[in-house]
Design a protein around this motif. Structure first.
Motif, mmCIF file in Angstrom:
data_model
loop_
_atom_site.group_PDB
_atom_site.id
_atom_site.type_symbol
_atom_site.label_atom_id
_atom_site.label_comp_id
_atom_site.label_asym_id
_atom_site.label_seq_id
_atom_site.Cartn_x
_atom_site.Cartn_y
_atom_site.Cartn_z
ATOM 1 N N ALA A 1 110.127 -14.599 79.765
ATOM 2 C CA ALA A 1 110.990 -14.962 78.878
ATOM 3 C C ALA A 1 112.293 -13.949 78.708
ATOM 4 C CB ALA A 1 110.327 -14.972 77.314
ATOM 5 N N ASP A 2 112.065 -12.713 78.907
ATOM 6 C CA ASP A 2 113.147 -11.580 79.039
ATOM 7 C C ASP A 2 114.140 -11.948 80.224
ATOM 8 O OD1 ASP A 2 111.016 -8.929 78.086
ATOM 9 O OD2 ASP A 2 112.268 -10.422 76.782
ATOM 10 N N LEU A 3 113.406 -12.415 81.275
ATOM 11 C CA LEU A 3 114.407 -12.684 82.498
ATOM 12 C C LEU A 3 115.184 -13.866 82.123
ATOM 13 C CD1 LEU A 3 115.060 -12.525 85.385
ATOM 14 C CD2 LEU A 3 113.416 -14.096 85.960
ATOM 15 N N LEU A 4 114.708 -15.037 81.616
ATOM 16 C CA LEU A 4 115.510 -16.205 81.121
ATOM 17 C C LEU A 4 116.568 -15.678 80.144
ATOM 18 C CD1 LEU A 4 112.470 -18.700 80.672
ATOM 19 C CD2 LEU A 4 113.924 -18.381 82.641
ATOM 20 N N ARG A 5 116.248 -14.968 79.062
ATOM 21 C CA ARG A 5 117.404 -14.666 78.234
ATOM 22 C C ARG A 5 118.461 -14.020 78.952
ATOM 23 N NH1 ARG A 5 112.689 -12.774 75.388
ATOM 24 N NH2 ARG A 5 112.078 -14.205 73.718
ATOM 25 N N ALA A 6 118.200 -13.298 80.167
ATOM 26 C CA ALA A 6 119.169 -12.486 80.783
ATOM 27 C C ALA A 6 119.989 -13.754 81.491
ATOM 28 C CB ALA A 6 118.697 -11.301 81.519
ATOM 29 N N LEU A 7 119.437 -14.295 81.924
ATOM 30 C CA LEU A 7 119.974 -15.427 82.847
ATOM 31 C C LEU A 7 121.011 -16.358 82.375
ATOM 32 C CD1 LEU A 7 117.155 -16.191 85.539
ATOM 33 C CD2 LEU A 7 119.125 -14.687 85.816
ATOM 34 N N VAL A 8 120.469 -16.728 81.012
ATOM 35 C CA VAL A 8 121.383 -17.634 80.446
ATOM 36 C C VAL A 8 122.590 -17.162 79.850
ATOM 37 C CG1 VAL A 8 119.329 -19.176 79.481
ATOM 38 C CG2 VAL A 8 120.147 -17.245 78.204
ATOM 39 N N LYS A 9 122.707 -15.959 80.002
ATOM 40 C CA LYS A 9 124.064 -15.162 79.801
ATOM 41 C C LYS A 9 125.048 -15.466 80.892
ATOM 42 C CE LYS A 9 122.195 -11.947 76.457
ATOM 43 N NZ LYS A 9 121.021 -11.094 76.779
ATOM 44 N N VAL A 10 124.466 -15.820 82.079
ATOM 45 C CA VAL A 10 125.367 -16.005 83.147
ATOM 46 C C VAL A 10 126.448 -16.774 83.051
ATOM 47 C CG1 VAL A 10 125.595 -16.317 85.706
ATOM 48 C CG2 VAL A 10 123.647 -14.818 84.727
ATOM 49 N N GLU A 11 127.751 -16.503 83.036
ATOM 50 C CA GLU A 11 128.975 -17.496 82.681
ATOM 51 C C GLU A 11 128.937 -18.515 83.772
ATOM 52 O OE1 GLU A 11 130.399 -16.843 79.338
ATOM 53 O OE2 GLU A 11 131.579 -17.960 80.687
#
Ligand code: SF4
Length: 450
Positions: A221-231
């Motif tokens: 879940a933490d990884l996904l939260r970081a990845l959805v921020k990728v412009e």
């Protein structure tokens, strides 16, 4: 790298799953870094590398046949070094080299980063095996030549598996589960998106175990939260999830995050508790039913893919009937069915109560036929529905071929869009006009450029 002033050329054949494909792409990157030219024509290749699969019998047979075909180019082409990489090489190592005199080197699943060493040995006429315990995992610093279309890439977030299902050789050929650091995955996704990727499919043998080794607790879940921020990233897709570790937090995040595809790939393998226990799976039928109900309640319109094995040792008609009943009641969007493959170096492979081949095939076809009917009904139920479609190509008749959030690359059906007026990598909005067992036909309604 040149010889006699001519650039050396290498050809690659990648077999098996998306995880193996990523290994191929990293090996391609390592060759390109030393200026070995990559060619699609095996006839002109000085070096041919076959990245093999050995998951089940059929995969082993395909790998051997492909190696022997490639060996023809040592007689009728420029090939002077035939190298076998991947799971078949890791599993059979010296035995494979002894049995196949055409092969010059074996590179195991944990030694893809030594591919150039194998090439040097082979070109120098030294037949060699480079295969240790599979402990390595690539990271964002590794050169990688992506072979999938630029708008869609796989990213391997972990390697190996520690679940030890009794029928599976993967822990044997890929080693224990090991995650990449979150920062490494984020850097790679940023680079791929900067290079044009709009869809990223996260893969591992078991993506839901991500972080348990490295951080001592699940951190998907933490990884996904970081990845959805990728412009620039549009679709983030999760593949190969293990039911036991599919948490409420994960369900909530998939439901809440627009970039995360409402698509769940959840191999369940069976639905009778006796067989699930014999497979050393950690979930009962009731666990799976609870999880699926939770996912469907929290994520409206979610598409669910799963896989089942039929003909597992000791499987009776009653066990199989329970599986059929489960598939009929759960109505999955996509189902892969495998006839059990007896693998000699597994617990299940050593059982005496193997199921006869004709019974396996009968059950395989029965389950596929049941699912085809369900898929057809689900397809028909989509008529009138609006979907965003990622165009992947245009057919001769001008109809665009693509996928919506409901279809993963390479394994699921397609959405065909009339009047799309769009090319590969573009998104269009479309309304479904007809549903089929595996594909949908739609017409474009309005352009959604992202
Ligand atoms: S979870 Fe998948 S990869 Fe791991 S042992 Fe089980 S079947 Fe094999």
């Amino acid at each position: 790298m040149t010889e006699g002033g001519n650039a050396l050329k290498a050809g690659f054949i990648s077999l098996g799953c998306a995880k193996n494909l990523v290994d191929t792409e990293v090996m391609l990157g390592l060759l390109a870094r030393r200026r070995i030219e990559i060619t699609d024509d095996p006839g002109e290749a000085d070096i041919i590398i076959v990245n093999t699969c050995s998951f089940i019998d059929a995969a082993k047979e395909e790998s051997i046949a492909t190696i022997l075909q490639a060996a023809d180019y040592k007689r009728n082409g420029n090939c002077r070094a035939l190298i076998v990489a991947g799971c078949l090489g890791q599993r059979y190592r010296q035995e494979l080299l002894d049995e196949l005199p055409e092969v010059d080197a074996i590179v195991g699943t944990g030694a893809w980063d030594r591919i150039n060493e194998a090439i040097d040995a082979a070109l120098a006429g030294r037949r060699t095996v480079i295969a240790g315990d599979s402990e390595a995992i690539y990271d964002h610093d590794m050169p990688r030549l992506v072979t999938t279309p630029p708008y869609s890439s796989y990213v391997k977030i972990a390697e190996g598996c520690s679940n030890c299902c009794s029928y599976c050789v993967i822990p044997l050929v890929r080693g224990k589960f090991r995650s990449r650091p979150i920062e490494s995955v984020v850097s790679e996704v940023e680079r791929l998106v900067a290079g044009g990727a709009k869809e990223i499919s996260l893969i591992a043998q078991d993506t839901t175990s991500y972080g348990r080794d490295l951080y001592g607790t699940p951190r998907l879940a933490d990884l996904l939260r970081a990845l959805v921020k990728v412009e620039g990233l549009v679709w983030l897709r999760l593949l190969y999830c293990y039911p036991r570790y599919f948490s409420d937090e994960l369900i909530g995040l998939i439901a809440a995050e627009p970039k995360i595809c409402k698509y769940v790939d959840l191999p369940l393998q069976h639905a009778h508790d006796d067989i699930l226990a014999a497979m050393n799976r950690r979930d009962s039928r009731a666990d799976s039913e609870r999880l699926l109900a939770k996912i469907r309640a929290a994520i409206p319109g979610v598409a669910i893919r799963t896989t089942f094995i039929v003909g597992f040792p000791g499987e009776t008609d009653e066990h199989f009937a329970a599986l059929r009943d489960f598939v009929a009641s759960q109505r999955f969007d996509h189902v892969g069915v495998f006839a059990y493959s007896q693998e000699d170096d597994t617990v299940a492979g050593r059982r005496a109560d193997q199921v006869a081949e004709d019974v396996k095939q009968e059950r395989y076809h029965a389950l596929m036929a049941l699912q085809a009917k369900i898929s057809e009904e689900i397809g028909a139920a989509h008529v009138g529905r609006e979907l965003t479609v990622l165009v992947e190509g245009v057919e001769e008749d001008g109809v665009a071929r693509g996928r919506s959030y409901r279809e993963a690359p390479d394994v699921d059906g397609r959405v065909y869009v009339e009047n799309a007026a769009a090319g590969p990598g573009e998104f269009v909005r479309a309304r479904v006009v007809q549903g089929f067992a595996y594909d949908l036909l739609a017409e474009r309604i309005e352009e959604e450029k992202k």
